[in-house]
Design a protein around this motif. Sequence first.
Motif, PDB file in Angstrom:
ATOM      1  N   GLN A  77      -3.946  12.382  -1.378  1.00  0.00           N
ATOM      2  CA  GLN A  77      -4.759  12.427  -0.192  1.00  0.00           C
ATOM      3  C   GLN A  77      -5.518  11.193  -0.300  1.00  0.00           C
ATOM      4  OE1 GLN A  77      -4.611  14.187   2.364  1.00  0.00           O
ATOM      5  NE2 GLN A  77      -5.747  12.906   3.523  1.00  0.00           N
ATOM      6  N   LEU A  78      -4.958   9.949   0.723  1.00  0.00           N
ATOM      7  CA  LEU A  78      -5.590   8.838   0.520  1.00  0.00           C
ATOM      8  C   LEU A  78      -6.464   8.642   1.916  1.00  0.00           C
ATOM      9  CD1 LEU A  78      -2.590   6.584   0.369  1.00  0.00           C
ATOM     10  CD2 LEU A  78      -4.275   7.192  -1.662  1.00  0.00           C
ATOM     11  N   PRO A  79      -7.692   7.613   1.880  1.00  0.00           N
ATOM     12  CA  PRO A  79      -8.453   7.429   2.854  1.00  0.00           C
ATOM     13  C   PRO A  79      -7.503   6.980   4.115  1.00  0.00           C
ATOM     14  CG  PRO A  79      -9.155   6.393   0.943  1.00  0.00           C
ATOM     15  CD  PRO A  79      -8.069   6.817   0.661  1.00  0.00           C
ATOM     16  N   VAL A  80      -8.061   6.860   5.176  1.00  0.00           N
ATOM     17  CA  VAL A  80      -7.568   6.502   6.429  1.00  0.00           C
ATOM     18  C   VAL A  80      -6.791   4.920   6.143  1.00  0.00           C
ATOM     19  CG1 VAL A  80      -7.771   5.593   8.956  1.00  0.00           C
ATOM     20  CG2 VAL A  80      -8.933   7.790   7.849  1.00  0.00           C
ATOM     21  N   TYR A  81      -7.632   4.092   5.564  1.00  0.00           N
ATOM     22  CA  TYR A  81      -7.036   2.816   5.160  1.00  0.00           C
ATOM     23  C   TYR A  81      -7.611   2.301   4.018  1.00  0.00           C
ATOM     24  CZ  TYR A  81      -5.853  -2.230   5.295  1.00  0.00           C
ATOM     25  OH  TYR A  81      -5.569  -3.544   4.746  1.00  0.00           O
ATOM     26  N   ALA A  82      -6.742   2.147   3.090  1.00  0.00           N
ATOM     27  CA  ALA A  82      -7.235   1.725   1.494  1.00  0.00           C
ATOM     28  C   ALA A  82      -6.203   0.687   1.173  1.00  0.00           C
ATOM     29  CB  ALA A  82      -6.863   2.871   0.713  1.00  0.00           C
ATOM     30  N   ALA A  83      -6.778  -0.555   1.393  1.00  0.00           N
ATOM     31  CA  ALA A  83      -5.896  -1.869   1.211  1.00  0.00           C
ATOM     32  C   ALA A  83      -5.507  -1.867  -0.292  1.00  0.00           C
ATOM     33  CB  ALA A  83      -6.488  -3.140   1.785  1.00  0.00           C
TER      34      ALA A  83
END
Length: 67
Positions: free
Chosen positions: A3-9
């Motif tokens: 489960q990743l955050p909305v945006y994780a560059a």
Amino acid sequence: MFQLPVYAADLNPTEGIWSLVKRDIGNLAAADLSQITRAVKGQLKRIRYRPTLVDGCLAETGLIMDD
């Protein structure tokens, strides 16, 4: 599955590839959009033939790719 955050560059290997492309065409004074398109495609082609660059971008994320 993660489960990743909305945006994780930091977890996105395409950010590393895009960084390589921008570094090489950063000073391009293009006359039109087609010249920029050709330059980007050319850089992506060069990157494609250097798998160590792609592997490096994946390794920077810290994610493991299962075979």
